[in-house]
Design a protein around this motif. Structure first.
Motif, PDB file in Angstrom:
ATOM      1  N   SER A 135      38.578  43.671  40.931  1.00  0.00           N
ATOM      2  CA  SER A 135      39.144  44.817  40.319  1.00  0.00           C
ATOM      3  C   SER A 135      38.790  46.025  41.213  1.00  0.00           C
ATOM      4  CB  SER A 135      38.376  44.865  38.927  1.00  0.00           C
ATOM      5  OG  SER A 135      38.958  46.383  38.554  1.00  0.00           O
ATOM      6  N   ASP A 193      45.091  48.528  33.994  1.00  0.00           N
ATOM      7  CA  ASP A 193      43.844  48.709  33.310  1.00  0.00           C
ATOM      8  C   ASP A 193      43.755  47.512  32.319  1.00  0.00           C
ATOM      9  OD1 ASP A 193      43.063  51.097  34.761  1.00  0.00           O
ATOM     10  OD2 ASP A 193      43.833  52.364  32.752  1.00  0.00           O
ATOM     11  N   ALA A 194      43.011  46.929  32.194  1.00  0.00           N
ATOM     12  CA  ALA A 194      42.699  45.786  31.006  1.00  0.00           C
ATOM     13  C   ALA A 194      42.601  46.588  29.921  1.00  0.00           C
ATOM     14  CB  ALA A 194      41.425  45.010  31.127  1.00  0.00           C
ATOM     15  N   ILE A 218      41.860  42.364  38.111  1.00  0.00           N
ATOM     16  CA  ILE A 218      42.554  43.495  37.361  1.00  0.00           C
ATOM     17  C   ILE A 218      42.924  44.533  38.422  1.00  0.00           C
ATOM     18  CG2 ILE A 218      42.063  45.177  35.755  1.00  0.00           C
ATOM     19  CD1 ILE A 218      41.928  42.250  34.718  1.00  0.00           C
ATOM     20  N   ASN A 239      39.775  37.547  26.716  1.00  0.00           N
ATOM     21  CA  ASN A 239      39.900  37.449  28.266  1.00  0.00           C
ATOM     22  C   ASN A 239      41.102  38.177  28.733  1.00  0.00           C
ATOM     23  OD1 ASN A 239      37.688  35.615  28.245  1.00  0.00           O
ATOM     24  ND2 ASN A 239      38.914  34.470  26.958  1.00  0.00           N
ATOM     25  N   PHE A 240      41.033  38.596  29.996  1.00  0.00           N
ATOM     26  CA  PHE A 240      41.942  39.346  30.611  1.00  0.00           C
ATOM     27  C   PHE A 240      42.057  38.544  32.004  1.00  0.00           C
ATOM     28  CE2 PHE A 240      39.717  42.143  27.765  1.00  0.00           C
ATOM     29  CZ  PHE A 240      40.954  42.967  27.223  1.00  0.00           C
ATOM     30  N   LYS A 241      43.317  38.335  32.568  1.00  0.00           N
ATOM     31  CA  LYS A 241      43.380  37.818  33.695  1.00  0.00           C
ATOM     32  C   LYS A 241      44.828  38.019  34.375  1.00  0.00           C
ATOM     33  CE  LYS A 241      43.494  33.374  36.152  1.00  0.00           C
ATOM     34  NZ  LYS A 241      43.039  31.908  36.005  1.00  0.00           N
ATOM     35  N   LEU A 281      38.673  47.755  34.799  1.00  0.00           N
ATOM     36  CA  LEU A 281      38.553  46.766  33.822  1.00  0.00           C
ATOM     37  C   LEU A 281      38.308  47.792  32.521  1.00  0.00           C
ATOM     38  CD1 LEU A 281      35.106  45.180  35.214  1.00  0.00           C
ATOM     39  CD2 LEU A 281      37.476  44.273  35.345  1.00  0.00           C
ATOM     40  N   PHE A 301      37.043  39.197  32.475  1.00  0.00           N
ATOM     41  CA  PHE A 301      37.864  39.920  33.437  1.00  0.00           C
ATOM     42  C   PHE A 301      38.067  39.351  34.677  1.00  0.00           C
ATOM     43  CE2 PHE A 301      35.841  43.052  30.548  1.00  0.00           C
ATOM     44  CZ  PHE A 301      36.783  43.631  29.857  1.00  0.00           C
ATOM     45  N   GLU A 302      39.452  39.023  35.109  1.00  0.00           N
ATOM     46  CA  GLU A 302      39.652  38.502  36.401  1.00  0.00           C
ATOM     47  C   GLU A 302      41.220  39.008  37.028  1.00  0.00           C
ATOM     48  OE1 GLU A 302      39.994  34.452  39.019  1.00  0.00           O
ATOM     49  OE2 GLU A 302      39.228  34.210  36.930  1.00  0.00           O
ATOM     50  N   ALA A 322      33.135  39.972  35.089  1.00  0.00           N
ATOM     51  CA  ALA A 322      34.290  40.308  35.865  1.00  0.00           C
ATOM     52  C   ALA A 322      34.413  39.927  37.315  1.00  0.00           C
ATOM     53  CB  ALA A 322      34.758  41.654  35.766  1.00  0.00           C
ATOM     54  N   SER A 367      47.188  37.803  29.828  1.00  0.00           N
ATOM     55  CA  SER A 367      47.322  37.231  31.279  1.00  0.00           C
ATOM     56  C   SER A 367      48.715  37.687  31.624  1.00  0.00           C
ATOM     57  CB  SER A 367      47.056  35.688  31.167  1.00  0.00           C
ATOM     58  OG  SER A 367      48.105  34.895  30.503  1.00  0.00           O
TER      59      SER A 367
END
Length: 183
Positions: A94, A52-53, A71, A45-47, A75, A68-69, A91, A25
């Motif tokens: 993005s 790029d995630a 981005i 999890n990516f926030k 993603l 994903f949120e 997601a 995050s």
């Protein structure tokens, strides 16, 4: 991995990886950069990721159960002859969902995307590589600008059918974020 201000929060190079139950995050650029590696990513999890995630080059990895949120760019960016399998991801917000480029193959099953400008893109960016390929099954898309974009030679196959809006301006759309070129 919170509030990382380097080019990548984490970078794997020529590694065997297994990532499980990890959160990223508030990262300034890419969250994960994976180069010439093999492995699995599960329950990640990516926030609020600036770029790029997940960014792949020359890798063979399976991704499942990821969220994903917000981005900033993609993603999942898949390049340089990578072979990636994606399943059960969600997601929200993005520019690009999943991009397959430069000889890469991405197989996707079970994806739910909301407010992703372009959920799927396949193209050639580097002349020394081939074209991008993507196979999709069981996907749910809401609030997008264009479902999929491709160059003249790359392929996106959705539920057994060739799809994709062909454009000669794909790099300006995908990397330059100029969505007006799709109109």
């Amino acid at each position: 991995f919170d509030k990382i201000y380097s080019e990548d929060a984490i970078n794997f190079f020529r590694s065997s990886i297994k990532l499980n139950e990890i959160n990223f995050s508030e990262n300034f650029s890419d969250a994960i950069d994976i180069d010439f590696s093999d492995g699995q990513i599960d329950q990640v999890n990516f926030k609020n990721i600036g770029n790029d995630a997940i960014d792949f080059s020359g890798s063979n990895v399976k991704i499942k159960n990821a969220f994903f949120e917000n981005i900033g760019d993609k993603l999942i960016s898949v390049g340089e002859n990578s072979k990636i399998t994606v399943s059960n991801i969600k997601a929200n917000k993005s520019h690009i969902g999943i991009a397959s480029k430069d000889g890469s193959i991405v197989n996707i099953k079970g994806i739910d995307l909301n407010h992703v400008n372009i959920p799927f893109a396949a193209y050639q960016k580097k002349q020394e590589y081939g074209f991008g390929k993507m196979n999709l099954e069981n996907f749910n898309l809401k609030n997008f600008h264009s479902k999929w974009v491709i160059d003249n030679n790359s392929k996106i196959i959705a539920n057994g059918k060739n799809v994709g809006k062909k454009t000669k301006d794909i790099l300006a759309i995908v990397d330059g974020k100029n969505l007006n070129l799709l109109n």
